[in-house]
Write a protein that holds these residues in place. Structure first.
Motif, mmCIF file in Angstrom:
data_model
loop_
_atom_site.group_PDB
_atom_site.id
_atom_site.type_symbol
_atom_site.label_atom_id
_atom_site.label_comp_id
_atom_site.label_asym_id
_atom_site.label_seq_id
_atom_site.Cartn_x
_atom_site.Cartn_y
_atom_site.Cartn_z
ATOM 1 N N LYS A 1 -0.729 -2.485 4.785
ATOM 2 C CA LYS A 1 -2.086 -2.177 4.024
ATOM 3 C C LYS A 1 -2.870 -1.955 5.545
ATOM 4 O O LYS A 1 -3.007 -0.698 5.984
ATOM 5 C CB LYS A 1 -3.231 -2.447 3.617
ATOM 6 C CG LYS A 1 -2.139 -2.877 1.865
ATOM 7 C CD LYS A 1 -3.087 -3.914 0.960
ATOM 8 C CE LYS A 1 -2.550 -3.362 0.093
ATOM 9 N NZ LYS A 1 -3.581 -4.339 -1.686
ATOM 10 N N ILE A 2 -3.397 -2.851 6.337
ATOM 11 C CA ILE A 2 -3.778 -2.969 7.976
ATOM 12 C C ILE A 2 -2.933 -1.966 8.625
ATOM 13 O O ILE A 2 -3.839 -1.108 9.419
ATOM 14 C CB ILE A 2 -3.516 -4.519 8.227
ATOM 15 C CG1 ILE A 2 -4.397 -5.367 7.506
ATOM 16 C CG2 ILE A 2 -4.902 -4.216 10.237
ATOM 17 C CD1 ILE A 2 -4.576 -6.661 8.460
ATOM 18 N N LYS B 1 -4.029 1.770 7.840
ATOM 19 C CA LYS B 1 -5.709 1.783 7.732
ATOM 20 C C LYS B 1 -5.530 2.112 9.700
ATOM 21 O O LYS B 1 -6.028 3.132 8.949
ATOM 22 C CB LYS B 1 -6.360 0.701 7.010
ATOM 23 C CG LYS B 1 -8.075 0.985 7.376
ATOM 24 C CD LYS B 1 -8.298 0.196 6.818
ATOM 25 C CE LYS B 1 -10.044 -0.179 7.103
ATOM 26 N NZ LYS B 1 -10.721 -0.869 6.906
ATOM 27 N N ASP B 2 -5.178 1.690 10.095
ATOM 28 C CA ASP B 2 -4.800 1.731 11.839
ATOM 29 C C ASP B 2 -4.199 3.487 11.737
ATOM 30 O O ASP B 2 -5.110 4.354 12.600
ATOM 31 C CB ASP B 2 -4.710 0.923 12.441
ATOM 32 C CG ASP B 2 -4.879 -0.963 12.332
ATOM 33 O OD1 ASP B 2 -6.586 -0.636 12.153
ATOM 34 O OD2 ASP B 2 -4.565 -1.495 12.749
ATOM 35 N N GLU C 1 -4.539 5.769 10.152
ATOM 36 C CA GLU C 1 -5.074 6.716 9.507
ATOM 37 C C GLU C 1 -5.910 7.072 10.379
ATOM 38 O O GLU C 1 -6.264 8.346 10.972
ATOM 39 C CB GLU C 1 -5.021 6.799 7.866
ATOM 40 C CG GLU C 1 -6.415 7.076 7.063
ATOM 41 C CD GLU C 1 -6.039 8.963 7.476
ATOM 42 O OE1 GLU C 1 -6.211 9.531 6.611
ATOM 43 O OE2 GLU C 1 -4.656 8.882 6.905
ATOM 44 N N ALA C 2 -6.822 6.007 10.054
ATOM 45 C CA ALA C 2 -7.746 5.675 11.625
ATOM 46 C C ALA C 2 -7.378 6.602 12.752
ATOM 47 O O ALA C 2 -7.890 7.399 13.583
ATOM 48 C CB ALA C 2 -8.348 4.310 11.522
#
Length: 233
Positions: free
Chosen positions: A105-106, A109-110, A112-113
């Motif tokens: 998940k992390i 998220k990274d 996507e950011a």
């Protein structure tokens, strides 16, 4: 023992290895009855004793079987060290899976950011171009534009370039902050470079002069508005 032997010979039709006539067997039977009446037991009594011994044996066998059945229950109640090891391994596997899921998940998220804010550095560098175009436009007075036609045309071209650049930035998520002199100072979006002495008609803690306009990139502040703030009275 001798009397029992005589009794067995008397009642056995053909004792093994010995041949007796019927008269001899009767004589032996009578002798056995006469000499050891106490040793004689009727056949029915012998049968009863045999059945009793058989019943006793069956009862003993049943008791042993019941004990054997109870033994596994006791063994089942005893803790097996392998069960504790299995539980520990299952717990370790669950923790490992949870950590792997969190890492996934992390990482997502990274990624996507990084994709969403990939143009942040490039857009921030373009702000210097925007500032230079604004300085060029503000350096020319209106009376000079009216006197010099060529200067007016050049000014118009710089103005169009500035508007086109701002439009491209806005299309890619870079929006100019709408800050003006007289607005309340907000440290989240504004940066105070200096204080302006308080004067009549000026509200304290408000923007007195804008040096550089601020910009936001999507939901983040790309550059705060740099300004001078009216000091307290």
């Amino acid at each position: 023992l001798k009397l029992q032997f005589l009794y067995l010979i008397a009642i056995t039709p053909h004792p093994p290895g010995i041949m007796f006539s019927v008269t001899a067997r009767r004589a032996l039977f009578g002798r056995a009855l006469g000499q050891g009446a106490g040793l004689y037991r009727p056949v029915s009594q012998m049968r009863w004793n045999t059945e009793g011994a058989q019943a006793e044996k069956e009862t003993k066998d049943q008791t042993e079987a019941e004990k054997a059945d109870e033994t596994p229950e006791v063994e089942e109640k005893a803790e097996d060290p392998r069960d504790a090891k299995i539980a520990e391994l299952q717990k370790s596997v669950a923790y490992s899976l949870a950590e792997a899921e969190n890492a996934r998940k992390i990482a997502a998220k990274d990624v996507e950011a990084a994709r969403q804010y990939a143009l942040k550095g490039f857009a921030k560098e373009l702000l210097d171009v925007v500032d230079n175009l604004e300085r060029a436009l503000s350096s020319v007075k209106d009376d000079k534009l009216a006197e010099n036609h060529d200067l007016g045309v050049l000014h118009k071209g710089v103005q169009m370039t500035s508007h086109a650049l701002l439009k491209v930035l806005d299309k890619n998520g870079v929006k100019q902050q709408k800050a003006e002199a007289g607005d309340a100072f907000d440290p989240q979006y504004h940066e105070a470079l200096f204080n302006i002495p308080h004067s009549e008609g000026k509200e304290p803690n408000t923007i007195g002069q804008i040096v550089k306009h601020g910009f936001n990139y999507k939901d983040r502040v790309l550059r705060p508005t740099q300004c001078g703030v009216i000091a307290d009275a």
